[in-house]
Write an enzyme that holds these catalytic residues in place. Sequence first.
Site, PDB file in Angstrom:
ATOM      1  N   GLY A 367      -6.853  -0.766  -1.196  1.00  0.00           N
ATOM      2  CA  GLY A 367      -6.009   0.120  -1.982  1.00  0.00           C
ATOM      3  C   GLY A 367      -4.993  -0.658  -2.777  1.00  0.00           C
ATOM      4  O   GLY A 367      -4.822  -1.869  -2.594  1.00  0.00           O
ATOM      5  N   GLY A 372       0.860   0.987   2.068  1.00  0.00           N
ATOM      6  CA  GLY A 372       1.003   1.006   3.526  1.00  0.00           C
ATOM      7  C   GLY A 372      -0.145   0.401   4.294  1.00  0.00           C
ATOM      8  O   GLY A 372      -0.336   0.716   5.474  1.00  0.00           O
ATOM      9  N   THR A 374      -0.613  -2.788   5.297  1.00  0.00           N
ATOM     10  CA  THR A 374      -0.129  -3.702   6.337  1.00  0.00           C
ATOM     11  C   THR A 374       0.610  -2.962   7.436  1.00  0.00           C
ATOM     12  O   THR A 374       0.422  -3.224   8.627  1.00  0.00           O
ATOM     13  CB  THR A 374       0.783  -4.769   5.707  1.00  0.00           C
ATOM     14  OG1 THR A 374       0.052  -5.477   4.707  1.00  0.00           O
ATOM     15  CG2 THR A 374       1.260  -5.754   6.762  1.00  0.00           C
ATOM     16  N   SER A 690     -15.953   2.409 -18.249  1.00  0.00           N
ATOM     17  CA  SER A 690     -15.725   3.850 -18.137  1.00  0.00           C
ATOM     18  C   SER A 690     -15.085   4.434 -19.386  1.00  0.00           C
ATOM     19  O   SER A 690     -14.539   5.524 -19.342  1.00  0.00           O
ATOM     20  CB  SER A 690     -14.832   4.143 -16.930  1.00  0.00           C
ATOM     21  OG  SER A 690     -13.555   3.538 -17.092  1.00  0.00           O
ATOM     22  N   LYS A 733      -7.696   7.939 -11.114  1.00  0.00           N
ATOM     23  CA  LYS A 733      -7.696   8.436 -12.488  1.00  0.00           C
ATOM     24  C   LYS A 733      -7.236   9.883 -12.548  1.00  0.00           C
ATOM     25  O   LYS A 733      -6.487  10.279 -13.460  1.00  0.00           O
ATOM     26  CB  LYS A 733      -9.094   8.294 -13.081  1.00  0.00           C
ATOM     27  CG  LYS A 733      -9.546   6.849 -13.269  1.00  0.00           C
ATOM     28  CD  LYS A 733     -10.959   6.766 -13.798  1.00  0.00           C
ATOM     29  CE  LYS A 733     -11.393   5.322 -14.001  1.00  0.00           C
ATOM     30  NZ  LYS A 733     -12.778   5.203 -14.488  1.00  0.00           N
TER      31      LYS A 733
END
Length: 815
Positions: A367, A372, A374, A690, A733
Amino acid sequence: MSEFQDKKIPELPEPQQDKMPMLVLRGLVLFPQMVLHFDVGRDKSILALNQVMSGDRKIFLVAQKNIRDDDPRADALYKVGVVAQVKQIVKSQGGTWRVLVEGMYRAKLLEVVGETPYFEGVVVPFPLKNSRNLKSAMCDALMRTIKDLFEEYCYLTPRMPRELVVNALVSEDPIHLAEYIAGNMQMEVEDKQAILSQSDPLKRLELLANVLESENEILSLEADIQEKVKGQIDKNQREYYLREQLKAISGELGEDDPQEENQDYSEKIKKLKLEEETAQKLLKEVDKLSRLPSNSNEAGVIRGYLDTVLDLPWNKKTVDKIDLKKAKALLDKEHYGMVKVKERMLELLAVRKLAPEIKGQIICLVGPPGVGKTSIARSIAKSLGRKYVRLSLGGVRDESDIRGHRKTYIGSMPGRIINAVKLSGSSNPLMLLDEVDKLGSDYRGDPSAALLEVLDSEQNHAFRDHFIEVPFDLSDVLFIATANTLDTIPAPLLDRMEIIHLSSYTREEKFQIGRTYLLPKQMKRHGLTAAKVKVSDDAIYALLDNYTREAGVRNLERELASLLRKAAKRIVAGETKKVVITNDNIVEFLGPRKFKPEQIQSYDEVGLVNGLAWTTVGGEMLQVEAAVLDGNGKIELTGSLGDVMKESAHAAISYIRAHWDKYGLEHDFYKTRDVHIHVPEGAVPKDGPSAGVTICTALVSALSGVPVHRDVAMTGEITLRGRVLPIGGLKEKSMAAYRAGIKTVVIPAENEPDLAEIDPVVREHIDFITADKIDSVLNIALAGKLRQSVGQLTLDDIAVESSEKATQTNTSIPQ
C-alpha cells in the site's frame, strides 16, 4: 620363595612302585632339588601332611589342572609330579599351615588308590632319558640362547634376586639349568608342568626357550606401555603446572584465565543441547581457541564467533497467547478502518489457535506510504504475545547483508536476519521485513535472491548464515513484509508471499484517525492538555483539504504537530491561556492554504477529459487536453509523458483514423490538422497503461467539437480495435474521483469484480459504469451531438442526456 640345592643328584634305585600320600598343589609346580615354601589350607592336604610327619616324611606333590577347583577329583590331576621330603610345618594365623618341602626326584602317578580322608596314590620314579646329546653343539647353542633370554628376562624384571641370575648364568648342567630357571620364573602352570613332564633334556631346553621368548616379548610390550603412560602422566603434570603458572600470570595482569574461558564456552555449548552437527562444530572452534595465544587476532575472531553463536536463542521460544476477542479489540483500538487487513490477521490467529505447528505463512502488506503497514505488524505481534523485530530493507544492495559475511574477513558479522533473531531473544519472533520493494542489486549480489531461502518454508528450517556456518531454524518465525508497490519485487520472491493490499484512506477515515489517534498522541508529546489547546473538527478537515495531499496520514500528523508547537509557543509566551484552532484562524498558524480541493470544471468543455491515475501516494485525477490546429498532420505530445502513454496516444489516433466516418470526422484530418495532446503539470512525469480511453475521448471531442461532461471521469486502455482493457488501482482511482466531486466513472468491463473492494462511501456518491468498447465510453462522456450516431444512442438521445447532466452544477466535495 624357592631355591635349588647345589649338590649332586643322587643315584635313584631301580624304579619300583611305592604307595604314599599325595599333596595336590594349586598354581604351583615343584621341580627336583627345589626347596619350596607354601601355605596349606585344605583339609585333605593337612591330613596328608599329618600322616607323613609320623613316618619318613615323603609325600608326592602333584599339580591340579584347574586352579579354581577347590575339591579336585583324581582325573583333574596331572600324572607327573615330584616326590618331596617335608622339612618343616608351622601353623600360621588364619588356620593355615606354612610348609617347607624339598624336591627329591621326579615321579609318575600310576593310580590314585584313595581320595578320603586324603589323596593316596601309587607312584613310580620317572627319571630323565639318558641323552647322548648333552655335550653336543645343539645343547650348547640352546643353553646360550636360554641364558641370553633369561638375562633379558631379568633385565625386564628388575626385582629378580641377584643370586638367582648369577646361579643360572654360571650353570653348565643343561638339566639343572632348565629346572632352575623354570622353577624361579613367573610363568603359567601349564608351561612349568610341560617342562617337568618332558623327559628329553634337549626338548626341555627348547620348551624353556620358547617360554622365555614369549615372556620377554610380553614384558617388552608392558614396558613400552608403562613408558607411554608415564610420559603422558608427565606431560599432563607439566601442562597442569604450566596452566597454573599461566593462571597466576593472568591473575596478576588482571586478565581472564584462558582455560576457564574455554571451559565456560564448552559448558555453554553442552547446556544448549544443540544438534550433533552444530555442537561438534562449536566444540571444534573451542578446541582451536585453546591452542591459540589469547591475544592473537585469530583468537579474537573465534571468540567473537562463539559469543555470537551462543547468544542466539537456540531453544528459546515464546508461547502464543491467542484470544480472538482481545486481538480484535486491540486491532480496532490501534487502527481505524483497514477491515480487510484486520480480518486476514484474525484468520491467521484463528488458524494458529487450531494448528500451532503450521508454518510457511509469509504475508506482504502492499500500500501507499503512511497507511499503517508497519504499525499493524507491531499490533499483530502484541496480540500474539511474540517478540517484535523490524528489518529495514530499503537500499540494501549487498547479498551479505542478508546471509552475513564469512568470519575470515575483517569486520565480518552475521546477516540482518540472524542479527534480528539474536536481538529479539526468541527463535519465533514476528519479523517485519520493511520496504521489501526497495531492495537493490549490484556486483556484490542480489539480496532479493538471498531472501528466497529465508521466506521458503521448505528451506528455512536449516538456514545457513555465512558467519555462523551452522543451520538455524527460521521456520517458526512469522514473517510480514511491507511494500509500496509490487512492480519492483522479483517474481520468485513475490510467489513466496501472500499479498494483502492496503488502499488509501478516505477523507472520513483520515479525519477519524487524526482526531482519535494522532491528535491525542501529539498533545501528550508536546505537553499540552485539552484545557490549554482545542483543535476543532473543521480545523482537521482544513488540514486534510488545504495542507496535505497524501494517501496516508503522515503529513497530517506533521501538520498537527506544527499547530501544537505554535500553540505551545503562544501559551509559554503568555499571549493566551488557551488556544482554540478552527478553520477560520488556521491560516494564522500554518500560513496560506497550500492546496485547493480538486474540483471539476463548472462547465462542459471541448477536448478536456477527466482521467484517473494511480500513484504511490494514492489516486489522482489527471485531466487530458486535446487541441486540433491547422497544419499538416503533426502530432505533439507534451506533459512529461512516458513511452506507454505516448503509445496509447498513437493507438487512439490510429483508431480514430480507421473509424472517422463513424463519428462524422473529416477523413483527411491527419493531413490537414495538427493534433496536440497535453497533460497538465508538465513537470511531473506520467506513465501507465490506463490513459488510452481518456486520450481517445479527448481527441474525438476536439475533432468533432462536441464537449465532454465535466462530472464524468474514466480509466482504461484502448486497442486498435476499440476494445477497453482492464486496469489496476481502481480503489485508489475511485477515491480520487470521489475527492474531486465526480458523479460518474467509466471503468473497463473486466474490472467489474473490483467494485466489491470500493469503499462504501465512494460507492454511495459515484455511479460506476462498465464499458467494453470505446463507443460505450463516448456515449457516456460526450455532452453534445455528433453528426452520426455513436453506438446504439441516437443524436437526440445524446442531446437529452447532455441537457440533463448540464443541470447538475454541484461541484463541492461530498462530506
